[in-house]
Design a protein around this motif. Structure first.
Motif, short mmCIF file in Angstrom:
data_model
loop_
_atom_site.label_atom_id
_atom_site.label_comp_id
_atom_site.label_asym_id
_atom_site.label_seq_id
_atom_site.Cartn_x
_atom_site.Cartn_y
_atom_site.Cartn_z
N VAL A 43 89.99 102.40 0.51
CA VAL A 43 89.04 101.34 0.13
C VAL A 43 89.40 100.05 0.85
O VAL A 43 90.55 99.60 0.82
N SER A 44 88.40 99.46 1.48
CA SER A 44 88.56 98.16 2.14
C SER A 44 87.61 97.16 1.50
O SER A 44 86.80 97.51 0.64
N THR A 45 87.70 95.92 1.91
CA THR A 45 86.79 94.88 1.41
C THR A 45 85.92 94.37 2.55
O THR A 45 86.37 94.28 3.70
N LEU A 46 84.69 94.04 2.22
CA LEU A 46 83.75 93.47 3.18
C LEU A 46 83.17 92.19 2.59
O LEU A 46 83.01 92.07 1.38
N ALA A 47 82.81 91.29 3.48
CA ALA A 47 82.39 89.96 3.02
C ALA A 47 81.00 89.97 2.40
O ALA A 47 80.77 89.33 1.36
N THR A 48 80.06 90.67 3.02
CA THR A 48 78.67 90.59 2.56
C THR A 48 78.06 91.98 2.40
O THR A 48 78.55 92.97 2.95
N GLU A 49 76.96 92.00 1.66
CA GLU A 49 76.22 93.25 1.49
C GLU A 49 75.64 93.73 2.81
O GLU A 49 75.55 94.94 3.07
N ALA A 50 75.25 92.78 3.68
CA ALA A 50 74.72 93.15 4.99
C ALA A 50 75.79 93.84 5.84
O ALA A 50 75.50 94.81 6.56
N ASP A 51 77.02 93.36 5.75
CA ASP A 51 78.12 94.01 6.47
C ASP A 51 78.32 95.44 5.98
O ASP A 51 78.54 96.36 6.78
N ALA A 52 78.24 95.62 4.67
CA ALA A 52 78.41 96.95 4.10
C ALA A 52 77.30 97.89 4.56
O ALA A 52 77.56 99.05 4.93
N ARG A 53 76.08 97.39 4.54
CA ARG A 53 74.95 98.21 4.98
C ARG A 53 75.13 98.66 6.42
O ARG A 53 74.90 99.82 6.77
N GLN A 54 75.55 97.72 7.28
CA GLN A 54 75.71 98.04 8.69
C GLN A 54 76.84 99.06 8.91
O GLN A 54 76.72 99.95 9.75
N GLN A 55 77.92 98.91 8.16
CA GLN A 55 79.02 99.87 8.33
C GLN A 55 78.65 101.26 7.85
O GLN A 55 79.13 102.26 8.39
N ILE A 56 77.79 101.34 6.84
CA ILE A 56 77.29 102.65 6.41
C ILE A 56 76.41 103.24 7.50
O ILE A 56 76.50 104.44 7.82
N ILE A 57 75.54 102.44 8.08
CA ILE A 57 74.67 102.91 9.15
C ILE A 57 75.49 103.33 10.37
O ILE A 57 75.17 104.33 11.04
N ASP A 58 76.57 102.59 10.64
CA ASP A 58 77.45 102.95 11.76
C ASP A 58 78.39 104.09 11.41
O ASP A 58 79.19 104.51 12.25
N GLN A 59 78.31 104.58 10.16
CA GLN A 59 79.11 105.71 9.66
C GLN A 59 80.61 105.43 9.71
O GLN A 59 81.42 106.33 9.89
N LYS A 60 80.96 104.15 9.51
CA LYS A 60 82.37 103.79 9.41
C LYS A 60 82.88 103.91 7.98
O LYS A 60 84.07 104.12 7.77
N ILE A 61 81.98 103.77 7.02
CA ILE A 61 82.32 103.99 5.63
C ILE A 61 81.26 104.91 5.01
O ILE A 61 80.14 105.03 5.53
N THR A 62 81.65 105.52 3.90
CA THR A 62 80.73 106.44 3.22
C THR A 62 79.84 105.72 2.22
O THR A 62 78.66 106.05 2.07
N ALA A 63 80.39 104.73 1.54
CA ALA A 63 79.64 104.00 0.52
C ALA A 63 80.28 102.64 0.30
O ALA A 63 81.42 102.40 0.70
N ALA A 64 79.52 101.74 -0.36
CA ALA A 64 80.03 100.40 -0.67
C ALA A 64 79.59 100.01 -2.07
O ALA A 64 78.43 100.26 -2.46
N TYR A 65 80.51 99.41 -2.79
CA TYR A 65 80.25 98.96 -4.16
C TYR A 65 80.11 97.45 -4.16
O TYR A 65 80.98 96.73 -3.68
N VAL A 66 78.97 96.99 -4.68
CA VAL A 66 78.66 95.55 -4.67
C VAL A 66 78.54 95.08 -6.13
O VAL A 66 77.46 95.19 -6.74
N PRO A 67 79.60 94.54 -6.73
CA PRO A 67 79.51 94.08 -8.12
C PRO A 67 79.01 92.64 -8.19
O PRO A 67 79.16 91.85 -7.24
N SER A 68 78.40 92.30 -9.30
CA SER A 68 78.00 90.92 -9.58
C SER A 68 78.16 90.70 -11.08
O SER A 68 78.66 91.57 -11.80
N LYS A 69 77.72 89.53 -11.57
CA LYS A 69 77.94 89.20 -12.97
C LYS A 69 77.16 90.09 -13.93
O LYS A 69 77.65 90.46 -15.00
N ASP A 70 75.91 90.42 -13.57
CA ASP A 70 75.06 91.15 -14.51
C ASP A 70 74.68 92.55 -14.07
O ASP A 70 74.03 93.29 -14.81
N HIS A 71 75.01 92.97 -12.85
CA HIS A 71 74.70 94.32 -12.41
C HIS A 71 75.57 94.67 -11.19
O HIS A 71 76.29 93.82 -10.66
#
Length: 361
Positions: free
Chosen positions: A87-115
């Motif tokens: 598990v690594s950390t990414l700065a933004t949701e856009a970065d996570a989306r791009q890394q999934i598209i580039d197949q560098k990661i399998t999935a990304a978890y984006v937590p916030s206060k209410d969801h």
């Protein structure tokens, strides 16, 4: 006048047929069944060994966040995972989306206060997406956060699970190695260049059939059919040439050898059923350089991830094809040399025969 009596002829009594075969017959039966039994045992060990207990190891995941809480969260997952997660950390949701598209990661978890949002890609691997859900959904439940699962890159409407390309791989593989014995017999007396050209033609046809069925017939391809066809032709050519090169060495054991290489090892390491991070270490290691995995990865890139770089996978397929061509040339040269040695010894044998006749006279 003397009479000669004919000797009495004993009546022929039909031999009783034995219901139970003799020991010699049983030996012949077992000898004929040896290859099928070996193939059946090999298939059982390979398929059950590769698929019976998928377990995660070094699954590439990410947590979106920049603060110390995100880093501690990611490190905690790594520690508790004990090698199962990466598990690594990414700065933004856009970065996570791009890394999934580039197949560098399998999935990304984006937590916030209410969801929370879990980003996955079923086109890359449905089993990988399910593994990410098993990791993060219980965490979101503990945090009392409703979860929105986003499929960043799904399969198309005719292949929602993203499995069609794997079955294309199966079709091309079986058709390619099944053609080897017939091709070896039909081209045995032809020049080696003609044999290689014939193998290339078989590769083009085998790949073309699968591409036509998957594309225009069932519409599971979403573009780049020409590229998939050519990559498949290179893949099939590698199988056929390896088989042609092994046939003079292995004879009737060529089919079991090809089944081992291009079914038992090939399908289980391709990533079509389970990705490499869910496969046992042996098959996960094969995934890094085996030809089936190389074709499947390149075909997925062409179908679901346009713009992705798949040149390294093409290089792997080319290397397999070069190995096949090298085997064909090597066994051809060995066969030619063997024939030349046989021809060279023939006059000597005749001279020795003539010398022995002169000496005897």
């Amino acid at each position: 006048m003397s009479t000669h009596r004919l000797p009495a002829v004993k009546p022929l009594t039909p031999q009783k047929s034995r219901f139970w075969p003799s020991g010699k017959s049983w030996g012949s039966i077992l000898l004929h069944l040896l290859i099928p039994l070996v193939m059946g045992a090999g298939m059982a060990f390979a398929y059950l060994g590769g698929f019976h207990a998928p377990a995660p190891h070094n699954v590439p995941l990410a947590v979106v966040g920049t603060g110390p809480e995100a880093k501690v969260f990611a490190q905690t997952l790594n520690d508790k995972g004990d090698g199962k997660l990466q598990v690594s950390t990414l700065a933004t949701e856009a970065d996570a989306r791009q890394q999934i598209i580039d197949q560098k990661i399998t999935a990304a978890y984006v937590p916030s206060k209410d969801h929370a949002t879990l980003m996955v890609s079923n086109a890359s691997s449905q089993a990988g997406a399910a593994t990410a859900e098993e990791v993060f959904l219980p965490i979101a439940y503990q945090q009392h956060l409703p979860v929105d699962v986003q499929d960043v890159r799904p399969g198309n409407e005719n292949d929602p699970a993203g499995q069609a390309l794997f079955f294309m791989l199966v079709a091309m593989s079986v058709g390619s190695y099944a053609s080897v014995i017939a091709l070896a017999a039909a081209t045995a007396k032809l020049r080696v260049g003609v044999r290689l050209l014939t193998a290339a033609g078989v590769g083009l046809v085998m790949s073309g059939i699968s591409t036509l069925v998957a594309g225009p017939v069932y519409h599971v391809l979403s573009g780049n059919e020409w590229g998939i066809w050519l990559m498949g032709a290179l893949y099939s050519f590698g199988i056929v040439t390896v088989g042609l090169g092994l046939h003079p060495i292995l004879g009737k054991w060529t089919t079991p050898a090809l089944t081992l290489l291009f079914v038992m090892f090939n399908f289980t390491s391709s990533g079509g059923v389970f990705p490499s991070f869910l496969s046992p270490a042996f098959f996960s290691g094969l995934n890094t350089f085996w030809n089936g995995a190389a074709w499947l990865t390149s075909a997925k890139d062409l179908t679901y991830f346009p713009g992705a770089q798949f040149g390294f996978e093409g290089l792997k397929l080319a290397l397999w094809a070069l190995v096949g061509v090298g085997l064909v040339l090597a066994t051809h040269l060995a066969t030619v040399k063997k024939r030349q040695l046989a021809d060279d010894t023939l006059p000597i044998s005749r001279e020795e025969e003539e010398s022995s006749l002169v000496a005897a006279g």
